[in-house]
Design a protein around this motif. Structure first.
Motif, PDB file in Angstrom:
ATOM      1  N   SER A 129     -13.603  16.563  -7.132  1.00  0.00           N
ATOM      2  CA  SER A 129     -13.655  18.017  -7.112  1.00  0.00           C
ATOM      3  C   SER A 129     -15.093  18.416  -6.782  1.00  0.00           C
ATOM      4  CB  SER A 129     -13.184  18.598  -8.443  1.00  0.00           C
ATOM      5  OG  SER A 129     -13.093  20.004  -8.379  1.00  0.00           O
ATOM      6  N   LYS A 194     -10.748  22.703  -3.286  1.00  0.00           N
ATOM      7  CA  LYS A 194     -11.117  21.689  -4.286  1.00  0.00           C
ATOM      8  C   LYS A 194     -10.501  22.015  -5.642  1.00  0.00           C
ATOM      9  CE  LYS A 194     -13.139  18.626  -3.272  1.00  0.00           C
ATOM     10  NZ  LYS A 194     -12.641  17.401  -2.581  1.00  0.00           N
ATOM     11  N   HIS A 195     -10.471  23.299  -5.990  1.00  0.00           N
ATOM     12  CA  HIS A 195      -9.820  23.669  -7.245  1.00  0.00           C
ATOM     13  C   HIS A 195      -8.327  23.361  -7.200  1.00  0.00           C
ATOM     14  CE1 HIS A 195      -8.309  26.858 -10.233  1.00  0.00           C
ATOM     15  NE2 HIS A 195      -8.739  25.811 -10.904  1.00  0.00           N
ATOM     16  N   GLU A 198      -7.789  19.493  -7.591  1.00  0.00           N
ATOM     17  CA  GLU A 198      -7.901  18.974  -8.953  1.00  0.00           C
ATOM     18  C   GLU A 198      -6.773  19.484  -9.832  1.00  0.00           C
ATOM     19  OE1 GLU A 198     -10.475  21.465 -12.022  1.00  0.00           O
ATOM     20  OE2 GLU A 198     -11.803  20.400 -10.654  1.00  0.00           O
ATOM     21  N   ARG A 216     -16.170  16.805 -10.931  1.00  0.00           N
ATOM     22  CA  ARG A 216     -16.748  17.954 -10.230  1.00  0.00           C
ATOM     23  C   ARG A 216     -18.173  17.610  -9.808  1.00  0.00           C
ATOM     24  NH1 ARG A 216     -14.361  22.540 -14.498  1.00  0.00           N
ATOM     25  NH2 ARG A 216     -12.194  22.402 -13.750  1.00  0.00           N
TER      26      ARG A 216
END
Length: 379
Positions: A129, A194-195, A198, A216
């Motif tokens: 992430s 990316k959010h 994940e 992250r």
């Protein structure tokens, strides 16, 4: 115990270094990579330092996470998947929207779909992430307490006001570490993808009997970072300009800051997430926990190179860029026993020593800026 690890994006910057660590520790690695020319050049066997570093120590499979057939072919026979494959340019994501979503979101969905609908041995999945999911990060207000500012307004930055604000807050706000409980409010398509990545992994994997971990990553740098890809970060961009004796154009006022974390530290944190269960089911920041300004980056590079070039603080700015962000690292310490070991000064020195040994190649930085100006994202 010897693990069979599939690393998507395994010929990339983080992936190749992780592969070398895994092999050195006695694990068996399959590198799955599309060998994108933006990163590896048109002839990876000649132009890609990263590809060359893994081709003789791991099983390399060329393929794309956007192809379900490729994924289905490579997943069987592995205990762990480390999912690093992604499009990574924050600015580029604002106009190459379909490509970023297809690769980052669609690719992750295809991996999970294959895992959900086929026989396999996978018991852990670690997904990369990004700090980009936080947007502007966390601040303290004298009268409101903890606040999470939204993206800065175009009109404010055009007037030379680059600091973040928050409705009703007495200014100035005080920057504090952004920990994993901070509000998620990405300011770019890249951050959104990316959010989503994940979230999908943390949600779906446990239903399949797979332990998920989301790391992250902050701003990763070090030897092996692409010197030609204009979306890899300012250390590579500035290093190329310094070697060419060209002026450095500093955006905003040069006081914007990021959390720069050295590649060896990132590999160490990722390795710990693979071989231990401390962070299973969690999203964990991987960073140095220190904010470093662009001005400090330039000073560090000048010192390491032993020479300087002209610097112009232009006030240019990119829509979607954040002002500051640095990681809260307490959870990484607690769950992974991970602490960043390489200081920024030491890391820059190692990076510059590597850069000096590379052939000089012109990057695409100026053309990338022209592209952003044409789309009114660079002011």
């Amino acid at each position: 115990m010897k693990l069979r690890v599939l690393v998507t994006g395994g010929a990339g910057f983080i992936g190749s270094n992780l592969t070398k660590r895994l092999v050195a520790e006695g694990h068996e690695v399959t590198v799955f990579d599309s060998l994108l020319s933006q990163i590896h050049g048109k002839r990876p066997e000649v132009t890609s330092f990263l590809y060359q570093s893994v081709v003789d120590i791991a099983h390399v499979v060329v393929g794309s996470v956007t192809s379900r057939a490729d994924i289905a072919r490579v997943v069987p026979g592995h205990d762990v998947i480390v999912h690093l494959a992604a499009e990574t340019g924050t600015g580029q994501s604002m106009y190459e929207i379909d490509r970023y979503v297809e690769t980052n979101v669609g690719g992750t969905a295809k991996i999970l779909d294959v895992l959900a609908n086929s026989d396999h041995d996978v018991r852990k999945m670690v997904v990369a992430s990004s700090r980009a999911i936080y947007g502007e990060g966390q601040y303290q207000s004298e009268n409101l307490g903890t606040v999470f500012p939204l993206s800065r307004a175009d009109q404010d930055m055009a007037a030379g006001d680059f600091e973040v604000t928050y409705p009703g807050a007495v200014l100035p706000l005080t920057l504090v570490a952004t920990d994993e409980s901070s509000r998620i409010q990405p300011s770019s398509v890249y951050g959104i993808t990316k959010h989503t990545q994940e979230s999908m992994v943390l949600t779906v994997a446990p239903t399949l009997g797979i332990a998920p971990v989301a790391l992250r990553y902050q701003n990763v740098y070090g030897p092996g970072q692409s010197l030609t890809n204009p979306y890899t970060g300012i250390l590579s961009i500035f290093s190329t300009l310094i070697r060419e004796g060209k002026e450095i154009n500093v955006f905003e006022d040069g006081l914007e800051s990021r959390d720069f974390v050295f590649i060896d530290d990132v590999v160490d944190a990722t390795y710990r997430a693979i071989v231990s269960n401390g962070a299973d089911g969690l999203a964990v920041n991987v960073g140095s926990g220190i904010a470093t300004t662009v001005t400090e980056v330039i000073a560090g590079l000048f010192q390491a190179f032993g020479k300087e070039v002209p610097v112009r603080v232009s006030g240019n700015y990119r829509l979607g860029d954040i002002r500051h962000n640095f990681a809260g690292t307490a959870l990484a310490v607690e769950k992974l026993d991970f602490r960043s070991q390489i200081s920024f000064r030491e890391g820059v020195s190692r990076f510059v020593n590597w850069v000096d040994a590379q052939p000089e190649v012109g990057g695409e930085y100026e053309s990338s800026l022209a592209e952003m100006r044409a789309r009114k994202l660079l002011k």
